[in-house]
Design a protein around this motif. Structure first.
Motif, short mmCIF file in Angstrom:
data_model
loop_
_atom_site.label_atom_id
_atom_site.label_comp_id
_atom_site.label_asym_id
_atom_site.label_seq_id
_atom_site.Cartn_x
_atom_site.Cartn_y
_atom_site.Cartn_z
N LEU A 1 23.01 -16.41 -5.11
CA LEU A 1 24.01 -16.51 -5.69
C LEU A 1 22.95 -16.53 -7.22
CD1 LEU A 1 27.57 -17.23 -5.13
CD2 LEU A 1 26.49 -15.39 -4.65
N ALA A 2 22.71 -17.41 -7.24
CA ALA A 2 21.87 -17.23 -8.99
C ALA A 2 21.46 -16.26 -8.94
CB ALA A 2 21.19 -18.48 -9.31
N GLY A 3 19.91 -15.78 -8.27
CA GLY A 3 19.77 -14.70 -7.84
C GLY A 3 20.19 -13.73 -8.86
N TRP A 4 21.36 -13.21 -7.79
CA TRP A 4 22.89 -12.13 -8.13
C TRP A 4 23.38 -12.11 -9.40
CZ3 TRP A 4 24.92 -7.82 -6.40
CH2 TRP A 4 26.28 -7.54 -6.56
N TYR A 5 23.91 -13.39 -9.79
CA TYR A 5 24.46 -13.50 -11.27
C TYR A 5 23.10 -12.95 -11.89
CZ TYR A 5 28.22 -16.02 -8.98
OH TYR A 5 29.13 -16.62 -8.41
N ALA A 6 21.70 -12.83 -12.01
CA ALA A 6 20.71 -13.11 -12.96
C ALA A 6 20.64 -11.67 -13.07
CB ALA A 6 19.55 -13.48 -12.66
N ALA A 7 20.63 -11.10 -11.80
CA ALA A 7 20.53 -9.30 -11.90
C ALA A 7 21.49 -8.48 -12.51
CB ALA A 7 19.93 -8.87 -10.20
N LEU A 8 22.71 -9.16 -12.25
CA LEU A 8 24.13 -8.52 -13.17
C LEU A 8 24.17 -8.50 -14.54
CD1 LEU A 8 26.67 -10.45 -10.83
CD2 LEU A 8 25.77 -7.33 -10.85
N TYR B 1 27.15 -17.21 -16.61
CA TYR B 1 26.62 -17.54 -15.19
C TYR B 1 25.05 -18.35 -14.83
CZ TYR B 1 31.09 -16.25 -13.77
OH TYR B 1 32.14 -15.93 -13.98
N LEU B 2 24.17 -17.79 -15.78
CA LEU B 2 23.14 -18.17 -16.02
C LEU B 2 22.24 -19.64 -15.66
CD1 LEU B 2 21.40 -16.33 -18.71
CD2 LEU B 2 21.89 -15.25 -16.60
N GLY B 3 23.63 -20.25 -15.80
CA GLY B 3 22.70 -21.98 -15.49
C GLY B 3 21.77 -22.99 -16.47
N ARG C 1 12.53 -8.68 -8.07
CA ARG C 1 11.55 -10.34 -9.07
C ARG C 1 13.49 -11.32 -8.36
NH1 ARG C 1 7.81 -12.34 -11.22
NH2 ARG C 1 7.16 -9.14 -11.65
N PHE C 2 14.57 -10.60 -8.85
CA PHE C 2 15.51 -12.40 -8.91
C PHE C 2 16.52 -12.42 -7.89
CE2 PHE C 2 16.62 -10.78 -14.24
CZ PHE C 2 15.91 -11.19 -14.04
N ARG D 1 18.96 -1.78 -1.62
CA ARG D 1 20.47 -2.54 -1.69
C ARG D 1 20.09 -4.04 -2.56
NH1 ARG D 1 25.18 -1.24 -0.16
NH2 ARG D 1 24.99 -0.05 1.45
N PHE D 2 20.84 -4.56 -3.71
CA PHE D 2 20.07 -6.33 -4.04
C PHE D 2 20.73 -6.82 -2.71
CE2 PHE D 2 20.71 -10.15 -5.63
CZ PHE D 2 20.29 -10.43 -6.40
N ARG D 3 19.51 -7.57 -1.95
CA ARG D 3 19.96 -8.74 -0.95
C ARG D 3 19.96 -10.09 -1.20
NH1 ARG D 3 15.07 -7.35 2.50
NH2 ARG D 3 14.22 -6.61 0.38
N LEU D 4 20.84 -10.80 -0.39
CA LEU D 4 20.39 -12.27 -1.24
C LEU D 4 19.84 -13.12 -0.48
CD1 LEU D 4 24.56 -13.97 -1.67
CD2 LEU D 4 23.59 -12.58 -3.12
N GLU D 5 18.02 -13.19 -0.69
CA GLU D 5 17.65 -14.15 -0.51
C GLU D 5 16.87 -15.33 -1.01
OE1 GLU D 5 13.69 -11.49 -0.41
OE2 GLU D 5 14.53 -9.78 0.20
#
Ligand code: ZN
Length: 259
Positions: free
Chosen positions: A88-95, A257-259, A124-125, A80-84
């Protein structure tokens, strides 16, 4: 109907009825699959709560005729994708990575290399400390795999070699010399234009040569070997955003959402 097994990422999930979901999956074995998950919203269901966005699952599905949704009969969660670290920026990047894959693939067109790239990007993200760089490197490799690497060394129209596209370390120069050294990137053709081919062409953006040099380095250097200079990041992001919008014929929803 034959039962098929695959390993797949969940790219999209939406409600089908009070108890069922439709899922878009990207599998290593079959490419993109759209399937009905009957009863997935019931407390007891055969999907083990595996059908969350970006989850990697082992699935079993019954193949239907070409137009109909396949029938998902089993899904077991692998990861599962985990917030590490990247939050959230990593979650958006993966989406965003999943959105690009969804927008550029046809149903049941297996592309194992693209699956592996998505797999690597999603892992990675979630934990990277160089997210902006990693997104750009993902995009570069993604463009290579879908056959749309931009042409940066020769004119995309006539093939003429473009003079030295710039040294990212060299930021000297007055506004005037920088302006004279600017390069032209054709969004439709996907690459740089020589000064002769530039006039009269539409959908062309001006880019500093050193930014193009950084873009070229994305394919040859890892983020550990070379970090993207912050001064080039904004221009690079803008160029790739425009190029992807042009290529896809629409603006990816996750661009904001990529900033
Ligand atoms: Zn030319």
């Amino acid at each position: 109907m034959s039962a098929e097994q695959a390993i797949a990422f969940v790219l999209r999930v939406y409600d089908f009825s009070e108890s069922s979901l439709v899922v878009t999956l990207f599998s290593r074995e079959f490419g993109k699959i759209r399937a009905l998950a009957k009863g997935a919203k019931r407390p007891k269901n055969p999907f083990d709560f595996a059908l969350d966005l970006l989850s990697l699952c082992r699935i079993v599905f019954l193949r239907k005729s070409s137009d109909a949704l396949h029938l998902l009969t089993e899904a077991k969660l692998v990861r599962r994708f985990r917030l590490e670290k990247s939050g959230l920026a990593g979650w958006y990047a993966a989406l965003y990575a999943a959105e690009l894959v969804n927008l550029t693939t046809d149903d049941e067109d297996a592309q194992p290399a693209l699956f592996d790239l998505l797999d690597d990007a999603i892992s990675r993200f979630q934990s990277t400390t160089t997210l902006k760089d990693d997104i750009l490197r993902f995009e570069w490799r993604f463009l290579e795999l879908i056959g749309h690497s931009p042409s940066l060394e020769t004119c995309v129209n006539c093939g003429e070699e473009i003079a030295e596209i710039g040294n990212p370390q060299n930021q000297d120069g007055t506004d005037e010399t920088v302006r004279r050294r600017e390069r032209f990137f054709a969004l439709t053709e996907g690459g740089v234009l020589c000064p002769r081919c530039r006039p009269g062409r539409r959908a062309v953006v001006s880019v500093r040569p050193e930014t193009l040099a950084v873009l070229r380095s994305l394919g040859t250097k890892t983020s550990a070997e070379s970090q993207i200079p912050p001064r080039n990041y904004g221009e690079l992001r803008a160029l790739l955003n425009q190029y992807f919008c042009h290529l896809l014929g629409q603006r990816p929803r996750m661009h904001d959402y990529l900033g």
